[in-house]
Design an enzyme around this catalytic site. Structure first.
Site, mmCIF file in Angstrom:
data_model
loop_
_atom_site.group_PDB
_atom_site.id
_atom_site.type_symbol
_atom_site.label_atom_id
_atom_site.label_comp_id
_atom_site.label_asym_id
_atom_site.label_seq_id
_atom_site.Cartn_x
_atom_site.Cartn_y
_atom_site.Cartn_z
ATOM 1 N N TYR A 210 38.441 -33.243 97.042
ATOM 2 C CA TYR A 210 38.061 -34.661 97.120
ATOM 3 C C TYR A 210 39.245 -35.520 96.702
ATOM 4 O O TYR A 210 40.101 -35.102 95.932
ATOM 5 C CB TYR A 210 36.843 -34.959 96.237
ATOM 6 C CG TYR A 210 37.111 -34.812 94.758
ATOM 7 C CD1 TYR A 210 36.913 -33.603 94.100
ATOM 8 C CD2 TYR A 210 37.572 -35.901 93.997
ATOM 9 C CE1 TYR A 210 37.171 -33.465 92.744
ATOM 10 C CE2 TYR A 210 37.825 -35.772 92.639
ATOM 11 C CZ TYR A 210 37.627 -34.555 92.019
ATOM 12 O OH TYR A 210 37.888 -34.418 90.682
ATOM 13 N N CYS A 211 39.287 -36.732 97.271
ATOM 14 C CA CYS A 211 40.300 -37.719 96.871
ATOM 15 C C CYS A 211 39.672 -39.099 97.045
ATOM 16 O O CYS A 211 38.471 -39.223 97.254
ATOM 17 C CB CYS A 211 41.583 -37.555 97.671
ATOM 18 S SG CYS A 211 41.400 -37.859 99.439
ATOM 19 N N THR A 212 40.470 -40.148 96.990
ATOM 20 C CA THR A 212 39.925 -41.504 96.968
ATOM 21 C C THR A 212 39.136 -41.839 98.236
ATOM 22 O O THR A 212 37.964 -42.208 98.170
ATOM 23 C CB THR A 212 41.057 -42.534 96.788
ATOM 24 O OG1 THR A 212 41.876 -42.108 95.701
ATOM 25 C CG2 THR A 212 40.504 -43.920 96.519
ATOM 26 N N ILE A 239 35.790 -40.325 97.403
ATOM 27 C CA ILE A 239 35.023 -40.808 96.250
ATOM 28 C C ILE A 239 34.417 -42.181 96.554
ATOM 29 O O ILE A 239 33.321 -42.503 96.100
ATOM 30 C CB ILE A 239 35.948 -40.895 95.016
ATOM 31 C CG1 ILE A 239 36.556 -39.529 94.699
ATOM 32 C CG2 ILE A 239 35.189 -41.436 93.810
ATOM 33 C CD1 ILE A 239 37.834 -39.605 93.866
#
Ligand SMILES: [Zn+2]
Ligand SMILES: [Zn+2]
Length: 331
Positions: A210-212, A239
């Protein structure tokens, strides 16, 4: 006889009142969009010129990176202008299906407009290892919606490994519960650490990156698959989208770090504060630049300590912290 209506003189329209922030907020509500698209671009420079003109036409500020593999952008402006920008951008066939994510903020969160051509739209230092076709990255992790992520966790429980695809400092203020946070200072480090076998013990696990906003996972998950990871997923929309759907009622904890003037974002009033002031260990989500001009690294400080100049003295540990990130784009 019909009364003639004359146009208002320009000085009347351009008075100070029109430019005041209050006027802008009431009349022209603003937002930020973030988006990316992996698709082959034969002429990135032509795309750059077109995109710059489109942004200037609509008074948008922010950052756009373009490469032969696609586009990655974060822009702020009025909602009406952003909608016109999206419509214009989707006219290019390769960009028709771009998933634009909306977020709180405004053009004022960016110092200027930057539209650049680079080797990569997210800087892993591995442009030749990325394969992109009209449908996106070839051989990346399976996309999971936020609800599908919950289903996966319901099925596999603690066997699901959350793998943070951001720089480690971002996770200091927020991350998925029990996530693996690799010790990486920049996205470049991921490729090197993967090559060194630092994450090989996770190769047969169920891994969710996961990342932004999702763009870093596109590249990282494909590098993981190349390295022999057997079951790799990536959180679709990142996210940002997860927070919009589940707020602080799900598996996320803390604040989301942002690479613009907003610095961080919370998803509800019920958010946890997991960051700690480097001086007094009080809870905080606010990064500041170290006061030492030769350092200027991002450090976590609480509101009280930041008021105390003495406490802003540099520390040797700052050597390992990231530089101020104004102008960076990572999503
Ligand atoms: Zn403090
Ligand atoms: Zn320092």
């Amino acid at each position: 006889m019909q009364k003639r209506v004359t146009a208002l003189p320009l000085p009347f329209l351009a008075n100070d009142w029109c430019d005041s922030p209050q006027y802008t907020q009431v009349v022209k509500p603003e937002k930020i969009i973030l988006y990316y698209c992996f698709t082959p671009l034969s002429d990135p420079e032509a795309i750059r010129l077109w995109q710059r003109t489109l942004c200037e036409q609509h008074d948008l500020l922010g950052r756009i990176l373009i490469s032969r593999h696609g586009i990655n952008g974060t822009l702020g402006g009025s909602i009406a202008s952003l909608k016109r920008y999206i419509k214009g951008t989707r006219e290019f066939p390769g960009f028709r299906v771009i998933d634009f994510k909306w977020s709180e903020g405004s053009a004022r969160d960016f110092p200027r407009l930057r539209v650049r051509v680079r080797d990569e739209i997210v800087s892993f230092g591995a442009p030749d290892r990325l394969i992109v076709d009209e449908r996106g990255v070839v051989g990346g992790g399976t996309h999971l919606t936020p609800s599908a992520l919950h289903e996966l966790v319901a099925q596999h429980g603690d066997d699901v490994i959350f793998f943070d695809a951001r720089n480690s400092f971002e996770a200091m203020i927020g991350k998925f519960k029990n996530a693996v946070v690799p010790d990486v200072r920049t996205t470049h480090d991921f490729a090197r650490e993967l090559d060194r076998g630092q994450f090989d013990h996770l190769r047969n696990k169920t891994v969710v990156t996961y990342c932004t906003g999702g763009v870093r996972c596109e590249v990282l998950s494909s590098l993981m698959v190349q390295r022999g990871f057997t079951e790799v997923y990536q959180l679709d929309g990142g996210i940002v989208r997860y927070g919009q759907e589940f707020g602080d009622q799900g598996l996320w904890e803390g604040s989301l770090y942002l690479f613009d003037a907003r610095m961080h974002q919370e998803f509800s009033d019920a958010h946890e504060v997991i960051g700690r002031c480097e001086r007094c260990q009080s809870p905080t989500s606010q990064f500041h630049n170290c006061a030492n001009l030769a350092c200027r690294k991002l450090i976590l400080l609480c509101d009280e300590c930041v008021l105390d100049n003495v406490s802003m003295n540099c520390r040797p540990s700052h050597a390992d912290l990231p530089q101020s990130t104004e102008g960076a784009i990572r999503n």
